[in-house]
Design an enzyme around this catalytic site. Structure first.
Site, mmCIF file in Angstrom:
data_model
loop_
_atom_site.group_PDB
_atom_site.id
_atom_site.type_symbol
_atom_site.label_atom_id
_atom_site.label_comp_id
_atom_site.label_asym_id
_atom_site.label_seq_id
_atom_site.Cartn_x
_atom_site.Cartn_y
_atom_site.Cartn_z
ATOM 1 N N HIS A 259 0.763 -1.121 -0.028
ATOM 2 C CA HIS A 259 -0.052 0.131 -0.204
ATOM 3 C C HIS A 259 0.793 1.304 -0.073
ATOM 4 O O HIS A 259 0.793 2.265 -0.785
ATOM 5 C CB HIS A 259 -1.153 0.044 1.201
ATOM 6 C CG HIS A 259 -1.874 1.284 1.262
ATOM 7 N ND1 HIS A 259 -3.149 0.951 0.707
ATOM 8 C CD2 HIS A 259 -1.529 2.230 1.754
ATOM 9 C CE1 HIS A 259 -3.698 2.191 1.208
ATOM 10 N NE2 HIS A 259 -2.706 3.070 1.531
ATOM 11 N N GLU A 260 1.764 1.384 0.681
ATOM 12 C CA GLU A 260 2.685 2.470 1.001
ATOM 13 C C GLU A 260 3.523 2.488 -0.357
ATOM 14 O O GLU A 260 3.931 3.722 -0.723
ATOM 15 C CB GLU A 260 3.633 2.568 2.196
ATOM 16 C CG GLU A 260 2.738 2.426 3.621
ATOM 17 C CD GLU A 260 1.680 3.445 3.896
ATOM 18 O OE1 GLU A 260 1.758 4.737 3.125
ATOM 19 O OE2 GLU A 260 0.677 3.207 4.351
ATOM 20 N N HIS A 263 1.626 4.627 -2.977
ATOM 21 C CA HIS A 263 1.864 6.071 -2.620
ATOM 22 C C HIS A 263 3.149 6.621 -2.947
ATOM 23 O O HIS A 263 3.396 7.874 -3.537
ATOM 24 C CB HIS A 263 1.484 6.342 -1.098
ATOM 25 C CG HIS A 263 0.298 6.337 -0.461
ATOM 26 N ND1 HIS A 263 -0.656 7.101 -1.196
ATOM 27 C CD2 HIS A 263 -0.102 5.519 0.401
ATOM 28 C CE1 HIS A 263 -1.791 6.795 -0.438
ATOM 29 N NE2 HIS A 263 -1.577 5.826 0.315
ATOM 30 N N GLU A 289 -4.694 7.616 -3.046
ATOM 31 C CA GLU A 289 -5.170 6.208 -2.641
ATOM 32 C C GLU A 289 -5.584 5.349 -3.627
ATOM 33 O O GLU A 289 -5.428 3.981 -3.524
ATOM 34 C CB GLU A 289 -6.476 6.524 -1.655
ATOM 35 C CG GLU A 289 -6.733 5.777 -0.567
ATOM 36 C CD GLU A 289 -5.703 5.471 0.570
ATOM 37 O OE1 GLU A 289 -5.665 4.496 1.072
ATOM 38 O OE2 GLU A 289 -4.890 6.359 0.605
HETATM 39 ZN ZN ZN Z 1 -2.959 5.309 1.996
#
Ligand code: ZN
Length: 494
Positions: A259-260, A263, A289
């Protein structure tokens, strides 16, 4: 001959220095949550407050107004840069400095009170601070809205040009099909397999690093450290991520890293010509997101990549107690009702967000009062999730956002999922064989498409326009719902 700086150049030179100072501020925050000595909290708070004051003064410098008035953009890019600076400047100018600093102070106190109330399981320790935060947020929203809808004004902090009405339509389309899917899954009576052995920290961290590398995270411009709540910090040449480990749940470390990485890869991929300018950042919370959720879910939890990850786990840990790649896919897509948003699966996650969106609108509009909040939360949770909230930690005090005065932030999570649904459908259309590459652990056809169509543009376009340019049509909830229904029907039955 007097050599006067062109107003656009003057504006950008000033902004460049402000961006550099903001980056330093961000790095102080990163340090605070990763490696700072525990006894340094007071000193760090002072350092951050001073630098924040400097940055705020620069953002409201009256010369910006003069330069903006004199600017004649030479092309569309310059026009966009000036437009973003004008937007920031005008918004900052609408909020009186006394109100801005009162809200910042209330939010700082709010965070400490929230943590104490959470620890003591006593809402009354937080209620007065929350009351202050809401009142000041309302005043700020009214000042920003200038006669318009105050909630739209706070939404603008995180999602430019989005309105509550538009979100209500989008979320209204999601809700019935999500609830039907959730009920179908609950009624299927299937319990997917899970892990039942311990996995050591160092192995999880090694594998997290490997997964990040596979997804194109550039370690020469980044690093992974541990933090209690994983986050991403920085831009361009210095984008850092954090992760956490849990002995019984290695998948949490791997998927929160992924997830990171979504980003971070976004920030790393932004066109380098945009560095330290207003367009040199992610387009919005929702777009950010969308990238992190795509990496984590659509790609990371898809069958092909899960198959690769299954083998990588066995290489790292030996027998992981899961018999096959097919079974591993079930483990990482387990769907279960629970109290906590950040631990929720792809189906329940959006229901958590929809609930917060409705409640924070009511708080800002004054339809919901602080003393009534815990009970309202529990009633709504029972109605939406069928569970009786057993503690404040599992209920209204689980998220820090309202304590930090971050109203209008929550919807970005689901908006990100909606955008991710649209982008994933377009990716499948444009790169039909990316699945075969994923199964070999080659994510570059998928991430390459995202880089070219979304990431490199930074804030060059408005969020919806960016999605529309990438996919060919305006964003709707349908692709996300189709994706979720197809995937979870395969697991839990039609
Ligand atoms: Zn996030």
């Amino acid at each position: 001959m007097v050599n006067r700086l062109d107003p656009f150049d003057a504006l950008m030179a000033h902004r460049r220095e402000t961006e550099a100072l903001s980056e330093i501020l961000g790095r102080l925050g990163w340090d605070m949550e990763t490696v700072m000595p525990p006894g340094a909290a007071e000193q760090r708070a002072e350092e951050i407050a001073v630098l924040e004051g400097v940055v705020h003064a620069r953002r409201t410098d009256p010369r910006i107004g003069e330069w903006l008035a004199a600017v004649v953009p030479a092309d569309e890019l310059q026009e966009r840069q000036a437009e973003l600076i004008r937007r920031d400047f005008e918004r900052n100018a609408r909020v009186p400095a006394t109100l801005a600093s009162a809200l910042a102070g209330a939010a700082a106190r709010g965070h400490a009170a929230w943590a104490a109330a959470r620890e003591a399981e006593d809402f009354s320790l937080f209620a007065p601070q929350l009351q202050d935060i809401i009142e000041l947020s309302r005043d700020r929203a009214a000042a920003l809205a200038d006669g318009g809808d105050p909630y739209d004004a706070v939404l603008e902090d995180h999602e430019p040009a989005m309105t509550a009405d538009e979100l209500e339509n989008l979320f209204g389309a999601l809700r019935p099909r999500l609830l039907a899917l959730r009920d179908r899954i609950a009624g299927a009576g299937k319990t997917p397999p899970g892990f039942n052995r311990a996995f050591d920290d160092s192995g999880q961290l090694r594998l997290a690093r490997q997964v990040a590398e596979v997804f194109g995270y550039d370690f020469s411009r980044g690093r992974i450290d541990r933090a209690i709540h994983p986050f991403t910090s920085g831009s361009w040449q210095d984008v850092r991520i954090t992760t956490r480990t849990s002995p019984a749940h290695p998948e949490e470390c791997l998927y929160s890293t992924l997830h990171e990485v979504g980003h971070a890869a976004y920030e790393q991929a932004i066109d380098r010509r945009y560095r330290f300018t207003p367009v040199g950042r992610g387009a919005s919370n929702g777009i950010h997101e969308s990238q992190s959720r795509l990496y984590e879910n659509q790609i990371g939890r898809g069958r092909p990549f899960a198959g690769w990850l299954f083998e990588a786990m066995r290489e790292e840990f030996g027998d992981i107690g899961i018999a096959s790649a097919a079974e591993f896919w079930l483990v990482v897509n387990r769907c279960e009702t629970g109290f906590i948003r950040t631990e929720a699966d792809e189906v329940h996650y959006n229901l958590h967000v929809l609930m917060r969106f409705d409640m924070e609108r009511d708080l800002i509009a004054g339809r919901l009062s602080v003393p009534d909040l815990p009970e309202a939360w529990n009633a709504r949770f029972l109605a939406d999730f069928g569970l009786v909230v057993d503690s404040l930690k599992n209920g209204v005090l689980q998220d820090v956002h309202w304590a930090k005065a971050a109203f209008g932030y929550f919807p970005g999570y689901t908006l990100g999922n909606v955008y991710a649904g649209c982008l994933f459908a377009a990716l499948k259309r444009d790169v039909p064989d990316f699945d075969d590459a994923l199964a070999r652990g080659d994510v570059s056809p998928a991430t390459g498409w995202l880089r070219a169509n979304v990431q490199r543009h930074g804030s060059r376009y408005m969020p919806k326009e960016l999605v529309e340019r990438a996919t060919g049509s305006a964003p709707t909830a349908a692709p996300l719902l189709d994706y979720l229904e197809a995937k979870f029907s395969e697991i839990y039955g039609p």
